[in-house]
Enzyme design. Structure first.
Site, PDB file in Angstrom:
ATOM      1  N   GLU A  56       0.843  -1.199   0.000  1.00 34.06           N
ATOM      2  CA  GLU A  56       0.000   0.000   0.000  1.00 34.06           C
ATOM      3  C   GLU A  56       0.881   1.254   0.000  1.00 34.06           C
ATOM      4  O   GLU A  56       0.627   2.202  -0.753  1.00 34.06           O
ATOM      5  CB  GLU A  56      -0.905   0.022   1.242  1.00 34.06           C
ATOM      6  CG  GLU A  56      -1.855  -1.167   1.353  1.00 34.06           C
ATOM      7  CD  GLU A  56      -1.243  -2.369   2.069  1.00 34.06           C
ATOM      8  OE1 GLU A  56       0.013  -2.509   2.067  1.00 34.06           O
ATOM      9  OE2 GLU A  56      -2.000  -3.159   2.639  1.00 34.06           O
ATOM     10  N   SER A 177      15.485 -45.194 -14.453  1.00 31.41           N
ATOM     11  CA  SER A 177      14.333 -44.426 -13.958  1.00 31.41           C
ATOM     12  C   SER A 177      14.111 -43.126 -14.729  1.00 31.41           C
ATOM     13  O   SER A 177      13.169 -42.396 -14.438  1.00 31.41           O
ATOM     14  CB  SER A 177      14.524 -44.107 -12.479  1.00 31.41           C
ATOM     15  OG  SER A 177      15.637 -43.251 -12.301  1.00 31.41           O
TER      16      SER A 177
END
Lengths: 351, 351
Positions: A56, A177
């Site tokens: 802000e 993998s």
């Protein structure tokens, strides 16, 4: 009710708050957009981490330096303006003094020290709007979920990620993998890393896979925001591969997930991505310290090979670790099989 | 284009064709609804298996016996009217003689012996409509998918069903496995059994689990349509539990999925549901004889216990058995975890 211009401004505020240039860590990410009574954007601001201006204040300063009046304007903010004097003054007061007439707030501040901004604004006669639509509310909540988790539980939020085949394998019988999952799932992991403060693996994975633990784009370049790279365990492990621009490396000399999380929390980490291997992921699951499990399920069968999850100290079906399904989504890769992303939340153990 | 009344009639024709009182097996299931030019239902008919009237003939007979004229009427049929003289006369001719003006056909007959009905109708000046919406077309295709598969491949369609945990386990470390999945998934298996001509398990499963292999409703009563109960393998196995109203039991003294399917096909079976155990399911997968895999995935982890899929003779990741994702759907059970139903189709092996 939100005006269309306010909805647009809130979307923009969420976007600038979540921008990769904004650091993660122990401060919330907040965005603010100031709108004229006619709905035009006057200025924007965001919080850039500890010690810098709040969103802000940044937006008000931007308007000031461009000589734009914000009297009667609407401030659209992703988080309730603070009411406390920390390293900066309270934002609620700054909005009041600037002559803001209306404030749209996407999410209440769960921090008891900072909350109260909405009441302060209302006491000053400012109209505060909290009713926003579900999607924007979810985005505002997601923006700071690690930070909110830290406030509530005094430890980082833990997301564990596993990749496996339909039959629960992380590797074939011969140990191969790479890759179980397709390009879309792998890309998603890199994006996930950019939303976490730290990525954590065990020493076994560090030794075997030599992972860089960086967040890369599909073209191989590094994402502007890189997670801390944590290696956990007391075994020997080489340093992670040196990569220019990668996150700092941190060695956690413990087998205890709680101890590891404590160290990370002290270092400002609010969201950890546990990426395995099975021993480390099993330890976090066993300890009840996984808040969210993301499974990348490859539509493939191996019939043999290393299981993706091991050693949860579960002997009989009644002791199973049940999870609640949050979401399931297909991850299509062109030409290749379509992996599934399954997001789950472990249920609290009854035993 | 279909009129709304015709769409309604087609939905009804699909419903009566698929009714559980209609036997499965080597004949297609067909429904027929006759509509007046104003769109009122004049009569219905369905095929009830080998040697009985075809759906069109049954509908025409129903109209005749109720003294209802069908001159100028529309016949809405789920499958192309046949043009061949089998045990009954060609339906295309019956529709022509009856003075039918328009015929709506949901699906072409893939049987080369029977096809040609549409051309025959058109040659007689009857308007034939083939354009129906996607959902109805899919329902018409699903109605006889075992039968169509048999015409094309001279063997039954094979659906394999497995239930496993997220980490690929079919049982916990101590062997407990009832129940991995929740009530909704288990109910679905019973419904699936009613849509198949035969359910098949191995001798190991027959020995260990004593499955009844019946299709039951959630209240425990038997569904009106029960599959043949096949037990495959050369090991010793007890008879399946005797249940009043259950399907016939068939022992297949072979380990070879091809041989088992040949025997079943000769017995009129067009759709087999392979329900395990892992050895039998593995044999079908390895042989490339699974057309559809339905995975009931329980959102639970065990970390140990019997893998749900074993022995596919795959040693390295490159030899993986990839599958195409057809559909994924959550199966919520009240209070319990939400299982996933993942429907897949094995990709043809390149190796």
């Amino acid at each position: 009710m939100l005006l269309d211009t306010e909805r647009g401004a809130l979307t923009r505020a969420l976007e600038i708050a979540g921008d990769p240039v904004v650091p993660l860590g122990p401060n919330p990410r907040v965005g603010c957009v100031l709108l004229s009574p006619a709905g035009e954007v006057l200025a924007e601001g965001r919080h850039r981490g500890a010690g810098t201006a709040h969103a802000e204040a940044a937006a008000l300063a931007a308007a000031r330096s461009a000589d734009i009046s914000v009297v009667g304007a609407t401030a659209v903010v992703t988080l309730e303006p603070c009411s406390h004097v920390g390293r900066t003054g309270p934002c609620a007061d700054a909005l009041i003094s600037a002559g803001i007439a209306r404030v749209v707030v996407a999410r209440r501040d769960p921090n008891p020290v900072a909350a109260g901004g909405i009441e302060r604004l209302r006491a000053a006669g400012i109209e505060v709007e909290l009713g926003i639509d579900e999607d924007l509310a979810a985005a505002a909540a997601a923006l700071n979920r690690g930070w909110e988790h830290g406030l509530q539980h005094a430890r980082p939020l833990v997301t564990a990620k596993i990749a496996l085949t339909l039959d629960g394998r992380a590797a074939a019988a011969d140990g191969t993998s790479q890759w179980i999952t397709g390009p879309a799932a792998r890309e998603e992991v890199h994006l996930l890393r950019t939303t976490c403060d730290a990525v954590l693996v065990g020493t076994g994975t560090a030794r075997t896979d030599h992972p860089t633990l960086t967040a890369r784009r599909s073209d191989g370049t590094l994402h502007p925001r890189q997670p801390l790279r944590a290696v956990m365990g007391t075994g020997t492990a080489p340093s992670l591969p040196a990569v220019d621009g990668a996150g700092e490396e941190l060695r956690l000399l413990t087998h205890d997930p709680s101890a590891a999380l404590e160290t990370l929390f002290e270092r400002g980490v609010r969201h950890v991505l546990v990426e395995g291997g099975p021993v480390v992921t099993g330890a976090f699951l066993r300890a009840g310290l996984v808040d969210e499990l993301i499974v990348h399920l490859a539509p493939t069968l191996l019939g043999a090979g290393r299981p993706a999850v091991e050693d949860l100290s579960i002997a009989t079906l009644a002791d199973r670790l049940d999870l609640d399904l949050v979401e399931v989504a297909p991850l299509p890769s062109s030409g290749g099989p379509t992996d599934l992303r399954i997001t789950l939340r472990p249920r609290p153990r009854t035993a």
